[in-house]
Write a protein that holds these residues in place. Structure first.
Motif, short mmCIF file in Angstrom:
data_model
loop_
_atom_site.label_atom_id
_atom_site.label_comp_id
_atom_site.label_asym_id
_atom_site.label_seq_id
_atom_site.Cartn_x
_atom_site.Cartn_y
_atom_site.Cartn_z
N GLY A 493 0.98 -0.95 -0.06
CA GLY A 493 -0.14 0.04 -0.01
C GLY A 493 0.82 1.28 0.10
N ILE A 494 0.36 2.28 -0.81
CA ILE A 494 1.35 3.43 -0.56
C ILE A 494 0.25 4.76 -0.64
N ALA A 495 0.64 5.58 0.19
CA ALA A 495 -0.20 6.96 0.24
C ALA A 495 0.69 8.01 0.26
N VAL A 496 0.37 8.98 -0.77
CA VAL A 496 1.25 10.29 -0.73
C VAL A 496 0.17 11.57 -0.71
N THR A 497 0.75 12.60 -0.47
CA THR A 497 0.00 13.86 -0.58
C THR A 497 0.50 14.98 -1.67
N THR A 498 1.41 14.12 -2.49
CA THR A 498 2.02 15.13 -3.55
C THR A 498 1.09 15.18 -4.64
N SER A 499 0.91 14.30 -5.56
CA SER A 499 0.13 14.47 -6.75
C SER A 499 0.03 12.91 -7.42
N TYR A 500 -0.89 12.79 -8.34
CA TYR A 500 -1.22 11.55 -8.98
C TYR A 500 0.17 11.34 -9.84
N GLU A 501 0.75 12.22 -10.62
CA GLU A 501 1.95 11.84 -11.28
C GLU A 501 3.21 11.35 -10.26
N ASP A 502 3.03 11.92 -9.09
CA ASP A 502 4.08 11.21 -8.20
C ASP A 502 3.85 10.10 -7.88
N LEU A 503 2.73 9.67 -7.34
CA LEU A 503 2.46 8.18 -7.10
C LEU A 503 2.53 7.41 -8.31
N LYS A 504 2.23 7.75 -9.83
CA LYS A 504 2.37 6.99 -10.54
C LYS A 504 3.87 6.65 -10.87
N GLY A 505 4.71 7.69 -10.60
CA GLY A 505 6.09 7.61 -10.83
C GLY A 505 6.71 6.79 -9.95
N VAL A 506 6.38 6.43 -8.74
CA VAL A 506 6.77 5.73 -7.71
C VAL A 506 6.41 4.15 -8.23
N VAL A 507 5.24 4.12 -8.92
CA VAL A 507 4.79 2.60 -9.27
C VAL A 507 5.76 2.30 -10.46
N GLU A 508 5.82 3.32 -11.28
CA GLU A 508 6.55 3.08 -12.61
C GLU A 508 8.11 2.78 -12.10
N ALA A 509 8.77 3.53 -11.35
CA ALA A 509 9.99 3.37 -10.87
C ALA A 509 10.38 1.98 -10.31
N LEU A 510 9.12 1.55 -9.47
CA LEU A 510 9.27 0.28 -8.86
C LEU A 510 9.17 -0.87 -9.94
N LEU A 511 8.35 -0.56 -10.77
CA LEU A 511 8.21 -1.72 -11.89
C LEU A 511 9.63 -1.95 -12.88
N GLN A 512 10.29 -0.64 -12.89
CA GLN A 512 11.80 -0.70 -13.54
C GLN A 512 12.54 -1.28 -12.49
#
Lengths: 660, 346
Positions: A493-512
């Protein structure tokens, strides 16, 4: 439980040349742990000793004397029992008369394994002799008068609680021991009105009054006072489970209850009552005026355990001398018979609930011999294969946690149980959740089926503590199944207060990081998220959804900032993870980079554009987003061929094909 | 055509304007380069008479040497100035990189796993929501045992299973013992099981959820010295080589004999004194680590292992406990409160 005894009291039973500090040290290594030893003003010493639940027989002055007798000689100290109360104090020696008599009915023999009582008349209530007062005071027991003090003195001496009734306050001198009914009331000695849960051991007198909450505390109505002339000295052993249950349910955690709930030795009832009579005769001028009532529903027939010395040595790991074995067991009160290396040991009644099998004998020999005298050996080396599923689970957990930490996220660990309020905070169905039947706090009643309520709560807790929050948790959720244990599934589970792009960036970075190349983000309609949400799919398998928390839920959870949340199925995620990516052979031919600006709308998303571009152009190697402005996005496309140099014109032709 | 003197004064002028290394490089090329002014002067040689040639040649050579020297000197000067120049406050912080954190418990779990992995123990994972059979019956804890009542164990509101009993939140990692015995089928067993465990106890020093790590070793000929040696190894690896372990007699249903493990106080190192005052952390120089013992024959039987042929040892320690002992972070309520000020420190 902890008990306190004094050194002088111990010396009443034991002759030794060991100092109190030595006794503390040696007992702690081989027997009960002596947590402290402190000198009193009178020059005595007070030991505070931890007693394990199986050794309630040792929770007394006499019990510790026996331990000393076994342990101290191993350290070169003299230690010999000089008084054995088990032999000395017997019913046969109690002088009895027939002037008074008690009528007893025990409704169910399983309530009380031994019932003993005796009436003493002409009791004179005066202060106790000095030695009793000093000893009780030293161990923190309030000194009251000779009769009450004797009752406490007996308990500390032998580990057997006793009670003293005012014999004339017992209606019709009759006792009926039975199980209580739910809701019955009794006022105990301390003045508390106790409502009984039902199934408690109680005594009713001839007038139908409850006069004793057995094993816990006597009733106020029948208690001894300084005006009492005739007392009933009362010594029993009870059904331990019932005592514990009553004590826990009524909150009456008395010292007596902590003894009775561990199961006491029936034979010590005799020692205690007999010694009690002697003390009351000596210090309260009392005379016995009844016979001793003694009802025993269960008699101990001595248990024997046979073994060979080699068996013992094999389990301990060193060779112990036969002489040593003999001495250790005898000094602890066991009967020992041996022929050659074969032994038969008789277990004394006070160890009947504790020593049952040869391993128990191993423990007695090994601990007295001294664990500190045993060598240290690593367990022999061997290979046990770790199943791949376990290995992947732990390797990837660590890898993912470490990676998320390095890109700036904070790991949080929450309780697996959540509140109804948290379930309702996301409009989840309470009925989907397993819940605790003996809940200690409503905050931790339901087992989580998702990590999100906990993470949302974490965001709320930390508002104002940090500008931007980026939290993750990797933990199990529990999905109920009919007739089986719940399915325990790890979620990230991940929760951030920054932005949708930031959250998606985290998920994409993890996939990489996990070298997962076949991922796809599709539209989704998760109910906690606003329209800004997407579902991650890897090779056709749904991994989880990420998106912006719906305003409705943001408000319901009292969040002041926006919250972006993701929950991914851990097993699905790692099933596609690889150690390295697919290798692309290097080639020496030119790469032509072209930028292209596209206007996107609902009908054609970036994902669709990208997929089409790769389908249309065989020369397209890579596609990056380099700029975004409103609905316009500039993409940089990399064209090259692994077999020859292409020209800019070739690349432009490809781009046109892609963009059409 | 400019003469030697003209070139010299021209050079001296231009040299004054060579304010950085790039300009100096250009200057050097324009005078000393292949098509530079010196080479142009040399080209004039053929227009000189043989008598003039010698002195002309000498003059050019001197000029060349002088220019080369001046350039070299200025180059050194400019390089030095470049390395020392600038008004950067080198004490200012550098570029900020993201810094996240891993939970203290996760860090400890990794440390513990690694220590046991090296001596051949494999980490396993077993259910947190369990049946009574695995948490109690199979561990030689009869129905009447105090640990099984509502005050010591959190039960789940679910139908009682006809074979395995009530559903509960596992109160200890020992529930994995018999599951591992069943999984392996036949010893050897070398297990380390680290997991969440639960008990209904919530106050200043207890949380209703906590982590335990369980070691289980079953094989032929395992005796107390193996338990003792393996624990001593862990204690030294985790807490440090100056820390000793000791066993004291204790009681647990699922081991016989049972022990409590103490380790040298990590604060006073067993001296009971800290800067002359009495150590506040320990009693008598030792700290309690947790419980251990030789696997009870009834547990082996429940695991379908013949206790006549095999024996073993087991231990179960609190992860939070070892963290507190090693790092002194003793406010356990912060562990699971999710406070970022606590989390981001690790």
């Amino acid at each position: 439980m902890n008990i306190k005894i004094t050194h002088n009291w111990l010396l009443e039973y034991l002759e030794t040349d060991a100092t109190p500090v030595e006794i503390q040290k040696y007992l702690s290594l081989c027997g009960p742990s002596v947590e402290s030893v402190e000198k009193t003003d009178d020059g005595d010493y007070v030991y505070e000793i931890e007693i394990t639940s199986n050794r309630i027989d040792s929770a007394s002055v006499f019990g510790i004397a026996l331990e000393c007798q076994a342990i101290l000689p191993m350290f070169g100290k003299k230690a010999k029992l000089i008084l054995n109360p088990l032999d000395k104090y017997r019913f046969a020696d109690v002088e009895t008369r027939h002037a008074s008599s008690l009528q007893v009915t025990i409704k169910d023999p399983s309530l009380c394994s031994r019932f003993s009582a005796v009436v003493l008349d002409n009791v004179k209530t005066i202060p106790s002799p000095d030695f009793i007062q000093e000893r009780l005071r030293a161990i923190g027991i309030k000194v009251i008068n000779n009769v009450v003090d004797v009752s406490n003195y007996l308990m500390v001496s032998f580990g057997q609680p006793t009670h003293v009734f005012d014999f004339d306050k017992i209606g019709k001198h009759t006792m009926i021991m039975r199980e209580s009914k739910k809701g019955e009331l009794i006022v105990t000695l301390d003045g508390k009105k106790v409502e009984l849960p039902g199934g408690d051991i109680v005594i009713e007198d001839g007038n139908g009054e409850l006069i004793d909450l057995c094993g816990i505390m006597g009733g106020l109505n029948s208690s001894f006072t300084d005006k009492t002339k005739r007392v009933l000295l009362f010594v029993q052993t009870y059904n331990k489970q019932l005592i514990r249950r009553t004590s826990m349910l009524t909150g009456q955690r008395t010292i007596a209850a902590t003894y009775f709930e561990k199961g006491l030795d029936e034979e010590r009832v005799e020692t205690t009552l007999s010694y009690g009579v002697e003390l009351l005769k000596s210090y309260a001028n009392a005379q016995v005026t009844s016979v001793v009532t003694d009802i025993q529903s269960k008699k101990y027939s001595p248990r024997t355990i046979s073994f060979s010395l080699s068996e013992i040595n094999y389990k301990i790991g060193v060779n112990i001398e036969p002489k040593q074995v003999q001495r250790i067991l005898t000094s602890l009160g066991f009967g020992v018979q041996s022929s050659g290396s074969k032994y038969t040991v008789t277990v004394p009644s006070f160890r009947q609930y504790d020593v049952e099998i040869v391993e128990d004998i191993v423990e007695e020999i090994a601990r007295i011999y001294g664990y500190h005298n045993l060598p240290n050996h690593l367990s022999p080396a061997t290979y046990v294969k770790q199943p791949k599923a376990f290995e992947d689970l732990f390797v990837y957990q660590n890898k993912i946690k470490t990676y998320l930490k390095h890109i700036g996220l904070n790991e949080v660990l929450n309780y697996s149980m959540i509140s109804l309020e948290m379930i309702e905070g996301l409009d989840l169905k309470p009925s989907d959740h397993l819940f605790l039947s003996n809940v200690m706090s409503e905050e931790i009643k339901y087992l989580r089926t998702t990590l999100l309520p906990s993470l949302i709560k974490n965001i709320k807790t930390n508002e104002g503590r940090k500008d931007q929050l980026k939290l993750f948790e990797l933990a199990k959720v529990y999905e109920r199944r009919e007739g089986d244990l719940p399915e325990e599934k790890y979620k990230l589970g991940i929760a951030v207060t920054t932005s949708y792009e930031d959250l998606k960036g985290v998920v994409e970075a993890l996939l990489q990081e996990l070298h997962i190349q076949e991922s796809l983000f599709t539209s989704s309609d998760n109910s906690y998220c606003s329209s800004i949400q997407t579902t991650l799919i890897i090779k056709g398998k749904t991994v989880g959804t990420l998106g912006k928390l719906k305003t409705q839920y943001k408000d319901k959870n009292n969040l002041s900032s926006e919250c972006f949340i993701a929950e991914l199925d851990f097993d699905t995620l790692i099933s596609h993870a690889r150690t390295i990516s697919t290798y692309q052979p290097l080639h020496p031919f030119a790469i032509i980079k072209l930028d292209h600006t596209v206007t996107f709308d609902k009908k054609i998303t970036f994902e669709m554009f990208k997929n089409r571009a790769f389908k249309k152009s065989k020369l397209l190697q890579k596609l990056d987003v380099v700029d975004r402005f409103k609905d316009k996005i500039t993409v940089r496309m990399y064209f090259s061929s692994p077999t020859h140099n292409i020209t800019e014109a070739d690349a432009k032709k490809e781009l046109q094909a892609c963009a059409r | 055509m400019a003469g030697i003197d003209d070139i010299r004064s021209q050079f001296n002028n231009e040299l004054k304007h060579a304010s950085d290394l790039d300009k100096l490089q250009l200057l050097e090329t324009s005078y000393l380069g292949r098509n530079g002014k010196i080479n142009a002067l040399l080209a004039e040689m053929k227009s000189k008479t043989p008598e003039e040639r010698k002195s002309y040649g000498q003059e050019i050579n001197e000029l060349k040497q002088s220019l080369t020297l001046q350039i070299t000197q200025l180059k050194t000067l400019l390089s030095t100035r470049k390395d020392q120049g600038g008004d950067v406050d080198v004490t200012l912080p550098g570029t900020v990189y993201p810094k996240g954190s891993i939970h203290l418990v996760s860090i400890a779990i990794e440390e513990i796993s690694r220590i046991y992995e090296k001596i051949g123990f494999i980490r396993t994972s077993y259910p947190e929501v369990e049946y009574e059979f695995f948490s109690f019956e199979s561990l030689n804890m009869p129905k009447s045992h105090a640990a099984r009542d509502d005050f010591e164990t959190s039960f789940i509101d679910a139908p009682v299973h006809s074979k395995w009993g009530k559903m509960l939140l596992t109160p200890h990692t020992s529930s994995g013992q018999v599951r591992e015995m069943w999984r392996v089928g036949k010893p050897p067993i070398r297990m380390i099981n680290i997991a969440k465990t639960y008990r209904p106890n919530w106050d200043a020093t207890h949380t209703p959820m906590f982590f335990q790590f369980e070691g289980l070793c079953v094989d032929e000929g395992i005796n107390i010295t193996h338990l003792k040696g393996t624990l001593d190894h862990f204690v030294k690896e985790y807490f440090g080589s100056d820390i000793e372990g000791r066993l004291r007699p204790h009681h647990f249903q699922f081991t016989e004999p049972s022990f409590e493990v103490d380790v040298t106080c990590t604060v006073c190192k067993g001296t009971t004194k800290v800067e002359g005052a009495k150590c506040k952390v320990c009693k008598s120089g030792w700290l309690e680590l947790g419980g251990t013992g030789m696997v009870h024959p009834n547990v082996l039987k429940a695991g379908k292992i013949d206790p006549k042929k095999y024996s073993g040892w087991a231990f179960g320690f609190g992860v939070e406990r070892v963290i507190m002992m090693k790092y002194g972070i003793d406010d356990i309520r912060n562990y699971y409160a999710g406070d970022i000020r606590f989390l981001e420190q690790f």
